[in-house]
Design a protein around this motif. Structure first.
Motif, mmCIF file in Angstrom:
data_model
loop_
_atom_site.group_PDB
_atom_site.id
_atom_site.type_symbol
_atom_site.label_atom_id
_atom_site.label_comp_id
_atom_site.label_asym_id
_atom_site.label_seq_id
_atom_site.Cartn_x
_atom_site.Cartn_y
_atom_site.Cartn_z
ATOM 1 N N LEU A 260 32.490 41.375 33.262
ATOM 2 C CA LEU A 260 32.045 40.007 33.205
ATOM 3 C C LEU A 260 32.252 39.462 34.629
ATOM 4 C CD1 LEU A 260 34.301 38.392 29.907
ATOM 5 C CD2 LEU A 260 31.967 38.949 30.266
ATOM 6 N N VAL A 266 37.409 42.158 35.045
ATOM 7 C CA VAL A 266 37.540 41.414 32.774
ATOM 8 C C VAL A 266 36.224 42.427 32.508
ATOM 9 C CG1 VAL A 266 36.827 39.264 31.314
ATOM 10 C CG2 VAL A 266 38.064 38.958 34.006
ATOM 11 N N LEU A 285 40.273 47.128 26.950
ATOM 12 C CA LEU A 285 40.138 46.254 27.566
ATOM 13 C C LEU A 285 40.474 45.490 28.586
ATOM 14 C CD1 LEU A 285 39.576 42.542 26.730
ATOM 15 C CD2 LEU A 285 41.634 42.346 26.144
ATOM 16 N N VAL A 287 42.067 42.793 31.874
ATOM 17 C CA VAL A 287 41.448 41.294 32.114
ATOM 18 C C VAL A 287 42.743 41.654 33.854
ATOM 19 C CG1 VAL A 287 42.395 40.874 30.137
ATOM 20 C CG2 VAL A 287 44.327 41.599 31.128
ATOM 21 N N PRO A 288 42.332 40.862 34.381
ATOM 22 C CA PRO A 288 42.805 40.734 35.670
ATOM 23 C C PRO A 288 44.410 41.053 36.082
ATOM 24 C CG PRO A 288 42.288 38.526 35.499
ATOM 25 C CD PRO A 288 41.972 39.018 34.411
ATOM 26 N N PHE A 289 44.558 42.357 36.507
ATOM 27 C CA PHE A 289 46.091 43.183 36.669
ATOM 28 C C PHE A 289 46.497 43.985 35.913
ATOM 29 C CE2 PHE A 289 47.345 38.824 38.399
ATOM 30 C CZ PHE A 289 47.473 39.481 40.194
ATOM 31 N N LEU A 290 45.522 43.734 34.850
ATOM 32 C CA LEU A 290 46.381 44.834 33.942
ATOM 33 C C LEU A 290 44.277 45.418 32.129
ATOM 34 C CD1 LEU A 290 49.121 42.694 32.023
ATOM 35 C CD2 LEU A 290 48.969 45.137 33.150
ATOM 36 N N PHE A 292 44.383 47.453 28.691
ATOM 37 C CA PHE A 292 44.925 48.049 27.367
ATOM 38 C C PHE A 292 43.733 48.755 26.859
ATOM 39 C CE2 PHE A 292 46.211 43.683 27.947
ATOM 40 C CZ PHE A 292 47.801 43.443 28.486
ATOM 41 N N MET B 1 39.302 30.280 34.802
ATOM 42 C CA MET B 1 39.009 31.416 33.864
ATOM 43 C C MET B 1 40.215 32.486 33.999
ATOM 44 S SD MET B 1 35.747 33.234 33.285
ATOM 45 C CE MET B 1 35.712 34.410 33.950
ATOM 46 N N ILE B 2 40.534 32.419 35.518
ATOM 47 C CA ILE B 2 41.504 33.758 35.799
ATOM 48 C C ILE B 2 42.510 33.898 35.183
ATOM 49 C CG2 ILE B 2 42.475 34.838 37.381
ATOM 50 C CD1 ILE B 2 39.607 35.916 37.292
ATOM 51 N N PHE B 5 42.689 34.865 31.516
ATOM 52 C CA PHE B 5 42.868 36.264 31.468
ATOM 53 C C PHE B 5 44.515 36.520 31.716
ATOM 54 C CE2 PHE B 5 38.099 35.674 31.382
ATOM 55 C CZ PHE B 5 37.461 36.066 29.986
ATOM 56 N N PHE B 6 44.583 36.486 32.618
ATOM 57 C CA PHE B 6 45.925 36.770 32.794
ATOM 58 C C PHE B 6 46.811 36.323 31.855
ATOM 59 C CE2 PHE B 6 50.366 35.748 35.770
ATOM 60 C CZ PHE B 6 50.456 37.195 36.027
ATOM 61 N N MET B 8 46.418 35.906 28.589
ATOM 62 C CA MET B 8 46.164 36.584 28.178
ATOM 63 C C MET B 8 47.002 38.156 27.621
ATOM 64 S SD MET B 8 42.272 37.423 26.142
ATOM 65 C CE MET B 8 41.263 38.369 27.326
ATOM 66 N N GLY B 9 46.202 38.358 29.121
ATOM 67 C CA GLY B 9 47.304 39.606 29.631
ATOM 68 C C GLY B 9 48.241 39.686 29.377
ATOM 69 N N ILE B 12 49.351 40.193 25.426
ATOM 70 C CA ILE B 12 48.842 41.053 24.609
ATOM 71 C C ILE B 12 49.797 42.011 24.404
ATOM 72 C CG2 ILE B 12 47.709 42.930 24.788
ATOM 73 C CD1 ILE B 12 45.102 40.933 24.848
#
Lengths: 339, 122
Positions: A260, A266, A285, A287-290, A292, B1-2, B5-6, B8-9, B12
């Motif tokens: 994305l 992402v 999946l 996402v920033p830094f991680l 999963f 947005m970043i 997502f952070f 959300m990470g 999770i």
């Protein structure tokens, strides 16, 4: 003696666990794809474990045990110290530890477990104007043994030397142990040059290809020594990309990656792989830094954990080109300077 | 947005941790003694060189049921049960390969009116 023979036989029958050598082969490949001459740092840290108990871990006293495998890793490369020079050198270090545990733990297993630790260390150098990066070092695996009051060794220690180099987009990796070569890879590597708004979106800059050879113990896909080939091709400035890998030992994996953002931080990757544990789908999946993942073939290979059952991972993998610019290995900074 | 997502990470990661903590656990065993002899000890491994043992204190007399015992590990275990014939001064070891699932519970009955008839069920 008969008991020991029986346990060796049981181990071989249950031998769908990925060997620890495959983890350093995968790690060297990740570094290879990620560290361009412009890179100043690399980080790979994570944990991966079975989420569902698996059988077939033989123990001399207890019987055949029902439990989990879990592994943790930290790997880093730091280039330095003078950022003004075209020639820079750096250090690489890696630690990975884990094995069988009787239960799921987010920390170290407190009691009966079978554990193995491996280390890698090396030196790195790069020349910005000549456009090359190189690194070389040593890889050591401690013996594998049961950690209980009757603990005993199940695998002997191992050592190997490794080296990798990159000139422009061409690169190679070689690793050898005392008993011969273990792993080799030559590749046409990803280009870290940022895509401009209208530039370089055609096919060739997004193409990546590699040939590799793995000794049986370093092969995450099967239990035989084999040559393999890998192709990755991107579309839409790498917002979508496909990956196919196959070898003399047959089909290995197919993967569809989506991004994305330009740096690849992402996105969602879907795969179908034939690992030692059998065929199966995987999802990752990002996402920033991680990241999963569930049964992601890269993470399974990277950490040397069997694909049997459900394997999940939590992982950080990133490359820096400047202190404020980081992206996933194999991806590139955006023309705006990165995340 | 970043930032989204952070966040959300992190969410999770926390959820994954909770799921992991909910799963697993040592298997548990309970013994019911309908034999004519008291049960003294239960163990896993080689009875002559035991790796894990649990002494029943007091010994499990006829007609009694033991407390729930946490086993050290799950799997197809080399379980053994030590039954004592106090009148004859002889001990009998019942060897029983037995599967114990992770977090599972199993009730084993020790039965037999003569030392040669000692067995466990199911």
């Amino acid at each position: 003696m008969e008991t020991a023979t029986l346990f060796v036989l049981l181990s071989s029958l249950a031998g769908s666990d990925v060997p620890v050598g495959a983890s350093i082969a995968q790690e060297l490949t990740d570094i290879h794809r990620g560290m361009s001459p412009r890179s100043i740092g690399y980080l790979d840290a994570g944990q991966i474990q079975n989420l569902r108990a698996v059988d077939r871990e033989p123990h001399q006293a207890y019987g055949t045990l029902h439990g989990f495998r879990e592994v943790r890793r930290v790997t880093g490369i730091v280039m330095g110290p003078d950022s003004a020079t075209v020639f820079r050198y750096g250090l690489m270090g890696s630690w990975q530890s884990g094995g069988w545990t009787k239960d799921l733990y987010l920390a170290s297993a407190p009691s009966l477990n079978q554990s193995r630790t491996r280390w890698a260390a090396g030196l790195a150098a790069r020349h910005l104007e000549q456009d090359w990066f190189a690194a070389a070092g040593w890889f050591h695996v401690d013996p594998e043994s049961w950690k209980d009051d009757r603990g005993y060794r199940t695998e002997d220690p191992d050592n190997a030397l490794w080296a990798q180099g990159r000139f422009r987009r061409f690169g190679m990796i070689a690793a050898t142990g005392t008993d011969g070569p273990r792993f080799a890879r030559i590749g046409y590597l990803p280009d870290p040059e940022p895509f401009g708004k209208y530039a370089k979106k055609w096919f060739l800059p997004q193409l990546e290809a590699a040939l590799n050879w793995s000794e049986a113990d370093w092969n995450p896909w099967s239990d035989q020594a084999a040559f393999g080939a890998e192709v990755r091709a991107g579309l839409l400035a790498e917002r979508l990309s496909g990956r196919l890998e196959a070898g003399m030992d047959g089909f290995r994996l197919i993967q569809l990656q989506s991004n994305l953002d330009p740096e690849g931080n992402v996105g969602v990757d879907l795969s179908w792989a034939r690992a030692r544990g059998g065929n199966g789908p995987g999802i990752r999946l990002r996402v920033p830094f991680l990241t999963f993942s569930m049964n992601d073939p890269d993470d399974i290979a990277a950490f040397g954990v069997s694909g049997r059952g459900i394997v999940w991972s939590l992982r950080i993998v990133m490359t820096w080109e400047k202190s404020q610019g980081w992206y996933r290995p194999g991806r590139r900074l955006s023309s705006g300077g990165g995340s | 947005m970043i930032r989204g997502f952070f966040a959300m990470g992190i969410a999770i990661a926390a959820l994954s941790g909770c799921l992991v903590d909910l799963y697993g656990g040592d298997p548990r065993l309970q013994l019911k003694n309908t034999s004519a002899f008291p049960v003294k000890t239960v163990g896993v491994g080689d009875p002559d060189n035991p790796t894990w043992t649990h002494d029943l204190e007091p010994v499990l007399k006829t007609g009694k049921t033991s407390e729930v015992i946490d086993l050290p590990v799950a799997g197809d275990l080399n379980l053994w049960i030590l039954v004592s014939d106090t009148a004859a001064g002889l001990d009998t070891v019942l060897l029983r390969p037995q599967r114990f699932d992770l977090g599972g519970f199993r009730l084993l009955e020790v039965k037999g009116q003569d030392r040669s008839e000692l067995s466990t069920t199911p």
